[in-house]
Enzyme design. Structure first.
Site, PDB file in Angstrom:
ATOM      1  N   LYS A   1       4.563   2.651  -2.677  1.00 39.04           N
ATOM      2  CA  LYS A   1       5.565   2.579  -4.013  1.00 39.04           C
ATOM      3  C   LYS A   1       4.471   3.216  -5.259  1.00 39.04           C
ATOM      4  CE  LYS A   1       9.250   0.807  -3.394  1.00 39.04           C
ATOM      5  NZ  LYS A   1      10.654   1.472  -3.977  1.00 39.04           N
TER       6      LYS A   1
ATOM      7  N   SER B   1       5.330   0.832   6.106  1.00 37.75           N
ATOM      8  CA  SER B   1       5.637   0.859   4.594  1.00 37.75           C
ATOM      9  C   SER B   1       4.754   0.142   3.634  1.00 37.75           C
ATOM     10  CB  SER B   1       6.944   1.164   4.273  1.00 37.75           C
ATOM     11  OG  SER B   1       7.811  -0.005   4.457  1.00 37.75           O
TER      12      SER B   1
END
Length: 412
Positions: free
Chosen positions: A52, A306
């Protein structure tokens, strides 16, 4: 497409002043299991343990380039986006206001504070994310700040596409296949836009938050009525309009929904076998290999892990869900006669590999029978067939509530 690739490459190059590329590692365990060459793109090893910060960095650098006097950045997040924004506020030396739901675990709040330091202020607002989002946007308008969207932003999408840029540079040739998670769509649309038809993709959603599948069926982003927040890094009620616009015109990817309980088996396996800590969303791509095994045999495959922001206080829940999914643990409500020796009779029903993990019984003096909540663990799923057969022979009345979501949530 080439313009977007240039934009993504420029974003990746600029990031190198802030953090190094995340590792791309061959995984021997998975490669042997699937008879393929499996590589993990370890976004769980970024400075904030997720991808992110890439989108946050790229969006903030563009805003500050165009408007250097931007007074404040604002976001709403209960997890990885908040941490990425906090990290980048500190890097750029700007103020950040991060709105989080009141129910956010202290571990996530603490990590966000650590990454942002004195550059950020955390505001706990609302029991539900929609309330938090509304408060953040209202505050942003009041102070004239810039709202940093987690995925529905072209600069964010280009920043997340830097994952693909790094993979291209880290491999001698492009992979034959890629598997990556979908939440709001920033990462998936960025990678898809960068690689185009050069690399077949499998996109993976949590079954309780399959917003891309819903949008594909409807032909436009739609809001899910309910979202299972277990895989909170990818459990999004509605895919972003901009990501969907990049994904919708094409059919060059497969789409899979993974059950949250099955996801827990992969989290435990990666922890116990490989020593890799993955959050639920971070394990989606690895878990999906079970669904594409026939397609990838003999091929070079990259899975994007992720995120690794996992609170170990949740580990008992993960183990519990994994056992139930694997058929190694079941819960029953048993009608127990209120007489001496009844419990001993039941214990004789257990097999040599069966173990009582939970037992709750309240004797009621005015009744002939009492209800027992009992949890049983075993070593092989087929042991329960023998256990239930013996239970039926004894005449005990019982109900299997393992898959009854309402009762299980209330009682277990």
């Amino acid at each position: 497409m080439s313009d977007f690739r240039d934009t993504a490459r420029a974003a990746e190059a600029a990031m190198r002043a802030v953090f190094p590329p995340t590792p791309l590692q061959r995984n021997d365990h998975l490669s042997e299991r699937y008879d393929a060459d499996i590589w993990l793109k370890r976004e769980d090893l970024s400075p904030v343990r997720s991808y992110k910060l890439r989108g946050a960095f790229n969006a903030m650098r563009h805003v500050l380039s165009a408007r250097p006097d931007t007074a404040q950045f604002v976001c709403a997040s209960a997890g990885n986006h908040a941490q990425g924004v906090a990290y980048m506020c500190r890097h750029f030396g700007v103020r950040g206001a991060i709105f989080m739901p009141v129910t956010t675990p202290q571990q996530k709040i603490g990590k966000t504070e650590k990454f942002g330091g004195d550059a950020v202020t955390i505001r706990l607002t609302g029991d539900y994310f929609d309330d938090t989002l509304a408060a953040a946007q209202e505050y942003c308008a009041q102070v004239g700040g810039h709202f940093l969207a987690p995925f529905d932003d072209e600069d964010v999408i280009a920043g997340q596409a830097s994952v693909a840029v790094e993979i291209e540079m880290q491999m001698e040739r492009l992979p034959d296949h890629m598997v990556l998670p979908v939440g709001g769509g920033g990462l998936s649309s960025g990678v898809y836009s960068y690689f185009g038809d050069r690399v077949p993709l499998t996109l993976v959603e949590p079954a309780g938050g399959a917003c891309l599948a819903a949008a594909v069926r409807a032909g436009a982003p739609v809001r899910l009525d309910q979202v299972n927040t277990f895989a909170d890094g990818a459990a999004v009620a509605q895919i972003g309009a901009r990501p969907f616009a990049r994904l919708a015109p094409h059919d060059g990817f497969g789409l899979i929904a993974v059950a949250e309980d099955r996801l827990c088996t992969t989290m435990l396996e990666m922890l116990n076998v490989e020593g890799i800590v993955l959050e639920p969303a971070g394990a989606l791509s690895v878990d999906a290999l079970k669904d594409v095994g026939d397609q990838i045999r003999g091929k070079t495959v990259v899975c994007v892990t992720s995120g690794g922001n996992f609170d170990f206080e949740r580990l008992p829940e993960v183990k519990e869900r994994a056992q139930r999914f694997s058929g190694l643990k079941k819960y029953f409500i048993l009608r127990m006669p209120q007489r001496p020796g009844a419990l001993r009779d039941f214990l004789e029903v257990l097999g040599p590999d069966d173990d009582i993990a939970r037992f709750e019984y309240l004797k009621k003096s005015a009744r002939n029978f009492g209800s027992v909540l009992i949890g049983i663990e075993t070593t092989r799923p087929e042991n329960f067939d023998a256990f239930i057969a013996r239970l039926d022979q004894t005449g005990f009345a019982y109900r299997d509530i393992t898959r009854d979501e309402v009762l299980a949530e209330f009682l277990i």
